[in-house]
Scaffold this active site. Sequence first.
Site, PDB file in Angstrom:
ATOM      1  N   THR A 152       0.818  -1.208   0.000  1.00 55.77           N
ATOM      2  CA  THR A 152       0.000   0.000   0.000  1.00 55.77           C
ATOM      3  C   THR A 152       0.861   1.271   0.000  1.00 55.77           C
ATOM      4  O   THR A 152       1.726   1.429   0.853  1.00 55.77           O
ATOM      5  CB  THR A 152      -0.890   0.002   1.253  1.00 55.77           C
ATOM      6  OG1 THR A 152      -1.657  -1.193   1.255  1.00 55.77           O
ATOM      7  CG2 THR A 152      -1.813   1.210   1.278  1.00 55.77           C
ATOM      8  N   GLU A 153       0.602   2.150  -0.961  1.00 59.46           N
ATOM      9  CA  GLU A 153       1.281   3.446  -1.063  1.00 59.46           C
ATOM     10  C   GLU A 153       2.809   3.294  -1.045  1.00 59.46           C
ATOM     11  O   GLU A 153       3.525   4.156  -0.555  1.00 59.46           O
ATOM     12  CB  GLU A 153       0.845   4.402   0.067  1.00 59.46           C
ATOM     13  CG  GLU A 153      -0.678   4.562   0.213  1.00 59.46           C
ATOM     14  CD  GLU A 153      -1.316   5.387  -0.879  1.00 59.46           C
ATOM     15  OE1 GLU A 153      -0.634   5.714  -1.862  1.00 59.46           O
ATOM     16  OE2 GLU A 153      -2.520   5.690  -0.745  1.00 59.46           O
ATOM     17  N   LEU A 154       3.279   2.164  -1.579  1.00 57.73           N
ATOM     18  CA  LEU A 154       4.719   1.848  -1.643  1.00 57.73           C
ATOM     19  C   LEU A 154       5.398   1.864  -0.267  1.00 57.73           C
ATOM     20  O   LEU A 154       6.601   2.107  -0.167  1.00 57.73           O
ATOM     21  CB  LEU A 154       5.455   2.778  -2.611  1.00 57.73           C
ATOM     22  CG  LEU A 154       5.026   2.724  -4.090  1.00 57.73           C
ATOM     23  CD1 LEU A 154       6.028   3.489  -4.960  1.00 57.73           C
ATOM     24  CD2 LEU A 154       4.922   1.297  -4.598  1.00 57.73           C
TER      25      LEU A 154
END
Lengths: 420, 446
Positions: A152-154
């Site tokens: 998630t979101e890197l």
Amino acid sequence: MNSQPELKPHYLNLYFQVHQPRRLGQFSFFDIGTDRDYFDDGLNQIIMRRVAKNCYLPTNLLLLKLIQNYPGIRITFSISGSALKQLEVFAPVALESFKMLAATGAVEFLSETYYHSLSFLTSKEEFHSQIKMHTDKIQQLFGVKPSVFRNTELIYNDAIGSMAHDFGFTGVITDGVKQILHGRSPNYLYQHPNNETKILLRNYRLSDDIAFRFTRKDWHEWPLTPKKYVEWLTNMPASEQIVTLSMDYETFGEHQKADTGIFKFLESVISKLARNKKIKMTTPSEAIRLLQPADNIYAPESISWADEARDLSAWLGNDMQKDAFDTLCKMEDPLKRIGDPSLLNTWRYLQTSDHFYYMSTKKGNDGSVHNYFSPYPSPYQAFMNYMNVLSDLELKIEKQSKGQVEKINLRKFESSLTLN
Amino acid sequence: MFGWEFPPHISGGLGTACFGLTQALAKANTHVLFVIPKADAETTGDHVDLISASNVRVPVELNEESIEQSAGESIPHYETQQTSHIETLVVQSGIIPYTTPAIISFEESSRPALNIWNYQLPIVSTQEKPNKVWIQYQFSGSYGPSLLEEVAQYGTTGGEIARQHSFDVIHAHDWLTYGAGIAAKKVSGKPLIVHVHATEFDRAGKNIDERVYKIEQEGMEAADKVIAVSQWTKNIIVTKYHIPESKVEVVHNGAIQAKKRRNLKLPPIGKQIVTFLGRITFQKGPQYFVDAAAHVLKLFPDIHFVMAGSGDLLPEMVERAAKLKISSHLHFTGFLKGDQVDRVWAVTNVYVMPSVSEPFGISPLEAAHAGVPVIISNQSGVAEVMQHAIKIDFWNIEALADAICNLLKHQSLTRTLKHQSKEEISTITWDRAVKKINTIYHELTT
């Protein structure tokens, strides 16, 4: 002897993130205990259809045409489970177009958590379940099994890298931020210090040139032409291996509307790249097969691609976010004891990182990005609404737990009867 | 009588008090002409004659811009709604004594006056006004940004209303209406009473707005009599506004005996609930409630707390609760409307009013009426009339937490308080207040 050095191409990985949260409806204190729905799927439908019309459909069509003309094109997608579900229900035609892209064989799909969640913090078991759910969904829809993971979101740290390894992934994509690079270039393949997991790093400067700065007239490089951009890509040092460009897919047609020229830009850049001999488009799994890691990447602290801080502060930066997340996490054990799949599913949708993103009290540039995405007038309302929903869920858990205890007692009673 | 708000458009105790007071006056055969900034179909003035000041045309000197707008309208008129013994005049006004930074608005935007409370004054510029015509001021009846100007406009309208009506006494409620009261006194020569429901020191603490203070002081000085809602308020009037003690009369508010509603759908958040209900502003001491909640939760982890209301300190309170990690047990409801207040009372086990400076405070009476035991601060007017309540100093969080724990633990204490306070509040009535007020009217007119 040929005096010319052998032309070694640079690799380029172009990866688009597709995500839509399942947004909550207004849930007031007085709705607690009333069986009111948590999610505003009417709103979710409106947004999904709008984004499908503005972005998913036209961009997919554009990519399909390009792939037909240039077989060397490679594109990577990561589509969250909550986006896939909403595509299925609200925009099936857009989902079809993703399936057509999958059928070209030129597209790779990454793994992520189904609920676009922060479950790496909840528990390893929960994290794994959500990744498994997503992998199954991708297989069901597109007939392929992802081998590279993006959180998630890197969000990334050493522990996430180890877990990804344990779950059988060959590599991970995260952001090429200075905290982990320590002056090195993001344009190499890296490796986890303790295992075989390869790490691809997003080149955030070149990515944000498209995602954020393309329409910024106060940017000294404005207007960004396809020619100029492709030159930047081809002029990288000969020793560097691979550039990873990654951005929200909604950059095309939604965040930046069609009249900004973003579609023409994308089409022109990709066709130029496809014709360029110095650059070869690739996918993460292929890059991991072909390239040798240049060095190890250490990430003792969590990093991400969000906000200027590029850490967890976009979701867990203030006390409200932390308190809400703690309250959410405490429900895991009782929920799993009850084992009601519908309650568990609801709890997991509440884990979607966006809910916490809306509670951010950051100011300045970060704050305006948070506001752009938030359906709430203020982070305080986002928090209060969310906490009301959690209170209601807690009541449901309590109710079911009680029922369960009664059932167990009854069984005991029954068994004692048979014994006698 | 010059008022500021009237049910249902109320933002606090002032509207409720005016409603209760005028109702009791009507019962005692005192004829009231009630002027408010703006009334609409919803305004419930069955027992009074309402005048909307928005409909009153007044002669003023104007700049050219305004002349264009009001050209062709030159006949003064206003509307009254005549019923029984009280007439109410409605004045259009945009006065905003209480504004809140943009926060907490799941509420209908059509009623902004309900969410805003803490006032902000604009800088008022004076302009040369060469011409004189009749105009109608458009008052919003809410609490908006061009406050001082509109207070002055309301004042002008007050003088005009005095010219067009006959009456014996002028009665002005709180500083917003003092200007109108003074103007009416100048025009008519009739005695003026200013009724102090709150002072700038209650609302703002130490950082008072000098301009508001001055308006309040001018009103009290111009008045023939000052009515204070409590001894607490009288002390402030005497010490801070330097008004002679003999000129100030204490008349405590009454409680309106609302009908008890049944079949309310309640939020079942927990078995035991402690409630704060009021504006979330400095004056009400919300932070002492939050801190006490954290204390109580250490001993009773299953208790739930409700902070009902809205105000400029709401964001701070949300953050404070999160910092103390008690958000899952402290619920914020936002501004309550309709039967939501009753629904909160119905689930409340203990009501807490930790006000820093409360001229009167009507909520504890409402709580007692609903059968809820109350804890109130010594720094409140209601503490003077309510014996059957637990009283603490607002700053003493430990004493507050201790009182909450005791009430939750000892049913005998709770039962006694419930029973006694319910009996007690039946004597704290507006009829009793009106007896005193009618005596004051009588003294001033003879």
